[in-house]
Every structure is written in structure tokens, then in C-alpha cells.
Design an enzyme around this catalytic site. Structure first.
Site, PDB file in Angstrom:
ATOM      1  N   CYS A 104      -2.992   0.499   3.946  1.00  0.00           N
ATOM      2  CA  CYS A 104      -2.568   0.900   5.286  1.00  0.00           C
ATOM      3  C   CYS A 104      -2.241  -0.334   6.139  1.00  0.00           C
ATOM      4  O   CYS A 104      -1.257  -1.013   5.874  1.00  0.00           O
ATOM      5  CB  CYS A 104      -3.633   1.790   5.923  1.00  0.00           C
ATOM      6  SG  CYS A 104      -3.013   2.767   7.319  1.00  0.00           S
ATOM      7  N   HIS A 115      -5.159   6.153   1.797  1.00  0.00           N
ATOM      8  CA  HIS A 115      -6.610   5.969   1.872  1.00  0.00           C
ATOM      9  C   HIS A 115      -7.269   6.845   0.802  1.00  0.00           C
ATOM     10  O   HIS A 115      -6.785   7.926   0.482  1.00  0.00           O
ATOM     11  CB  HIS A 115      -7.136   6.386   3.247  1.00  0.00           C
ATOM     12  CG  HIS A 115      -6.728   5.485   4.360  1.00  0.00           C
ATOM     13  ND1 HIS A 115      -7.245   4.232   4.529  1.00  0.00           N
ATOM     14  CD2 HIS A 115      -5.831   5.666   5.370  1.00  0.00           C
ATOM     15  CE1 HIS A 115      -6.701   3.666   5.595  1.00  0.00           C
ATOM     16  NE2 HIS A 115      -5.839   4.514   6.123  1.00  0.00           N
TER      17      HIS A 115
END
Length: 513
Positions: free
Chosen positions: A332, A443
Site C-alpha cells: 500500500c 493488505h
């Protein structure tokens, strides 16, 4: 009649979240439809529901302990700090705005009724609700607008258990001081104390327990021993101790850069439980060394944390590791940092900055926040350690505000095949030509056990080590074992029948009133 019980603490990080998970497991084992609830959570560890709503990670693992799917009603308000004074405010899973501490304090009365409605909706669907407080109920400067501690206990008409952490020291002072600062009606709600994280001879503690019960007129309903099974932490407070600096002597060394605004470090729990992995978080001033894998994690302030890397020379350490052939993975915000540049500082106020330059990609922030559960397939790669997972299925979730464009020197890391249950075909992440630097927006990447073991075995091969001979449980399976172990330990050391009686007596009094 829905029963409820609330777990409050003498301070942050005393173990409330874990004990709530344990109670959820126990009540579910006993055949009750049980759900966790926390009115307001301040944490950078979050998760995305099937409907695309964002909620605190602690309530997710508590729901898993209860054997139910996480529901955003379990955490109606989530605060994600972007600086020392400001947070993104998320209400019922959707980003509302950014507020500083004073503005949010003034805004809380508007949330009180909403929080109560959400709680009652959740309670209507369950037999028992286990409510978690935040910080301490003795924060007297915040009491008049409280929606998460005694203010929530009043809304839910719930009895309260007070948890104190003996490992911090001063446990009896913490119990006595907390109860002394409560208003008379609030203290009446506290039906028991749990002394948590005990290591030693209980006989030596017994005189203190007797004295604190006499001083406060509140019984100690249990002394919970130190629990060392792997479970998820609510926020970055856990990284301040030594929990993530152990595991020396294991064959693979995986280093995670500990950013000031690190987000979703729960991504790496699945690595920490692998028997051949030493997972360590590297702070400013600590040696990065030459790990087998270097990870740059997610961040709630990508540009601010990128400036932190430069200001402290950590960017040079990362480039030095790359020059020593250390594979590097960014998740991310970490993925965004690995690119050539990041533009439009929605989160930090910085207009544009150069990235670490290890991936041929650019990121531009946009106002729309992407929150999706995803399914994906890792792309087949021609070379490098990340080629080991090629073609394998991945599951996880995305939480980001940036759109990343790849240049000619990068190829996608994975292909998304589903977003919030809807079929799609979309590129994710990037890998350099050599296959030794990669980034992804997914994630929970390491929660996919086949992909994780393939990557770790590729790292072992680089070290001249063979694959592990014995099968290794994935993170989800490992958590299930930990939930059962936690419930067993709590049954042995906390008076669970008494807790049932407390809940039923309190509910009966509420009906009579």
C-alpha cells in the site's frame, strides 16, 4: 433479552481487546450468539467488510473469535490519525472528514445518538454483546462528551469489568486511582476487576488482592496469566515493546520498516507465526542489516513518512540493501514510496515528492478512498524471488486513496479478479524487471498460506536451505488455535459463571426499572 458486559481498562494496552476476544469465544462456545462492540476506535489497523465498509481490526478478530462475520456495526466510529493532532473520521465504515482533536471533541455529542442506535441494532441480532472501552474511563477531562467508556456503558446499561495490567507495574494504584476518579453512579457499574498479564506466584499477590477489594469494595474476579499465543494487536502501541523484536536464531530474517504512521502492521502476523521466520520491526537508529526480505509497510501519511525516511537516512539504508540484493516488498503506502514520485498531498499537505525510485511507477492521490475486499491471482514472472508465487490465488483487501501508473520498466504484481464480490479484471501492484522489488495494494497478502510458503521457500533457496519438511498452518488456522487456548486459560483463571450471573442480574434490574 440481550445480555451485555463491558470491558474497560485502567489505561491503553492493558489487554482489553484480547480479553474481549476471549469472552466472545467463551460465550460462543456456550451456545450464545455473541458479538463484540466498540463505539469508537482509534487505530491504524483496519479492515474492509464484504460491503466495502472500513472498521477497526480489533473488532474483526473479536468477531472471528465469536465465529461470526465482522459487521461494521461492531465499530461505528473509527479514527485514523494522520498526524499528532489530526485524524480521519470514519463513521459506519465511510470516511467523513479530517478533524483535529478539539473539533472532534466538540463533534462527539452528534455521534452519541447514532452510536446508541447502532448498538441497539446489533444487540437485537445477538444474545450477548461484549463491549470494549478505549483508554481509561478515568480521563476526567473527556468525560462530559464521552461516547466510548462510561458514556457507552450508560447507553447500553451494561455492567463493567475493569482490567489492570500488572506487567506495567503499579497495578493496585492503577485500580484504586481509576475507581476513585469515577462518579458514584459510574463506580456502581464496575462489578469486578481483572488483573491481567500476571507472571509469578499467585500466593504473593493474594494479600494485595484482599486489600484492594477492602479499599474499593469491588471484587477481583480473576487474575489472568501472561498469554503468549499469537493474536492481533489493535494499534501501534504494541510496537513500542519487545514483542516484535524476538525470535532470534530462526533461519529467515524479515525486516519491516517501522514508520511513524505505520498502518495495518497486522499484515505481517502471518509471517511472524512461521517457524523459520524472525520478524523484526526496525526503528530509527537501529541497524537494518542484510535481511532476507525487507518490507515497507502501509502508512496513513505516505508523504510524511517518506520525508521521515529521508530525514533519518533510512532511504540510504534501503538503497544499500537493494544494492546487496535484498528483495524488497512494499504494501500500500510502502508500494507508493517505492515508485518514482508521489503527487497531490491530500493526506500530508505536501504537493509532490520523489519516491525511492526502485519501481518504475508514479502515484497520484485522489479524494475518493478505495475500500474493497479483493480476490486476485499472482502474476507469473520471468525472474526473481517473487516469481515463486506466480499463478497462486490471493485474498485480502485494499484501503488507499492513490492511483498508481506503471512505466515501461515495471509489470503488474497481480491481477484482481473480484472486488467486494463483483467480478473484475484489473492490474495490481508492480514488479521491477529483475523481479527483486515488488509492491502491492493488497493488505492481508500473507494470509494466503500457499503464496506465503512459496515466497519463504524461495528465500530459503537463496540461502542454500531446503524447503520445510513439515506442513505449516496458515494464519487463520493459527488464530483459531489461539482463540481456543485463550478461552481455556480464561475459564481457568477468571470466574466465568460469576460473569454470567452479573450480566443476568444487571439485565433483570434494567427490565424492572
Amino acid at each position: 433479552m440481550t445480555l451485555s458486559i463491558m470491558v474497560q481498562g485502567t489505561a491503553s494496552d492493558v489487554g482489553k481487546s484480547v480479553l474481549v476476544a476471549g469472552l466472545c469465544r467463551i460465550f460462543a462456545q456456550d451456545g450464545h450468539r455473541t458479538a463484540p462492540f466498540k463505539a469508537q476506535n482509534m487505530a491504524l489497523n483496519s479492515w474492509i467488510t464484504r460491503a466495502g465498509a472500513e472498521m477497526g481490526r480489533a473488532q474483526v478478530f473479536q468477531a472471528e473469535a465469536a465465529g461470526i462475520e465482522p459487521d461494521v456495526r461492531m465499530n461505528p466510529v473509527l479514527l485514523k490519525p494522520t498526524s499528532d493532532r489530526k485524524s480521519q473520521v470514519i463513521v459506519m465504515g465511510q470516511a467523513l472528514c479530517h478533524m483535529d482533536a478539539m473539533d472532534y471533541h466538540l463533534y462527539k455529542p452528534q455521534l452519541r445518538e447514532r452510536v446508541g442506535e447502532v448498538y441497539r441494532s446489533l444487540a437485537a441480532d445477538h444474545d450477548i454483546i461484549v463491549i470494549e472501552g478505549a483508554g481509561s474511563p478515568a480521563e476526567i477531562n473527556l468525560r462530559d462528551r464521552d461516547i466510548v467508556n462510561m458514556g457507552m456503558a450508560e447507553q447500553a446499561n451494561a455492567p463493567v469489568l475493569l482490567v489492570a495490567d500488572i506487567d506495567k507495574g503499579g497495578v493496585f494504584a492503577a485500580i484504586y486511582g481509576t475507581l476513585a476518579l469515577l462518579r458514584p453512579g459510574e463506580k456502581d457499574r464496575v462489578k469486578g476487576v481483572i488483573i491481567n498479564k500476571f507472571r509469578g506466584d499467585l500466593a504473593l499477590l493474594r494479600p494485595g488482592i484482599e486489600q484492594i477489594e477492602a479499599l474499593t469494595d469491588v471484587p477481583v474476579v480473576g487474575v489472568m496469566p501472561w498469554f503468549d499465543e499469537p493474536l492481533e494487536d489493535e494499534d501501534g502501541v504494541a510496537l513500542q515493546g519487545d514483542k516484535y523484536r524476538r525470535g532470534g536464531g530462526r533461519e529467515l530474517d524479515i525486516a519491516v520498516i517501522q514508520l511513524p504512521h505505520i498502518a495495518n502492521f497486522s499484515d505481517f502476523n502471518a509471517l511472524a507465526v512461521q517457524p523459520d521466520v524472525r520478524l523484526r520491526y526496525v526503528k530509527r537508529g537501529e541497524s537494518l542489516g542484510v535481511p532476507d526480505l525487507l518490507i515497507i509497510p502501509g502508512s496513513k501519511n505516505t508523504l510524511g513518512d517518506l520525508a521521515y525516511l529521508r530525514d533519518n537516512g533510512i532511504d540510504a539504508d534501503i538503497h544499500r540493501a537493494h544494492g546487496q540484493s535484498v528483495p524488497i516488498l512494499g504494501i500500500c503506502g510502502g508500494f507508493q514510496m517505492l515508485g518514482r514520485r508521489v503527487a497531490d498531498g491530500i493526506e500530508s499537505g505536501i504537493a509532490e515528492t520523489g519516491g525511492l525510485g526502485l519501481l518504475d511507477c508514479d502515484t497520484r492521490f485522489e479524494p475518493r478512498k478505495i475500500t474493497t475486499q479483493v480476490e486476485a491471482g499472482a502474476r507469473a514472472l520471468p525472474a526473481g524471488v517473487f516469481a515463486a508465487g506466480g499463478g497462486m490465488a490471493l485474498t485480502g483487501y485494499e484501503i488507499h486513496m492513490g492511483q498508481t501508473t506503471l512505466g515501461a520498466g515495471a509489470r503488474p504484481f497481480a491481477t484482481l479478479t473480484s472486488q467486494n464480490g463483483r467480478a473484475c479484471r484489473q492490474d495490481d501492484g508492480a514488479v521491477n524487471a529483475a523481479g527483486d522489488v515488488a509492491g502491492s495494494y493488497i493488505h492481508g497478502l500473507f494470509d494466503s498460506p500457499l503464496f506465503t510458503r512459496a515466497l519463504l521457500d524461495a528465500l530459503r533457496e537463496r540461502r542454500g536451505l531446503g524447503k520445510l519438511d513439515t506442513p505449516v498452518a496458515g494464519w487463520r488456522e493459527r488464530k483459531e488455535l489461539s482463540f481456543d487456548a485463550l478461552a481455556s486459560q480464561m475459564r481457568a483463571h477468571i470466574d466465568i459463571p460469576l460473569l454470567y450471573r452479573i450480566m443476568r442480574r444487571h439485565a433483570a434490574k434494567g427490565e424492572q426499572a
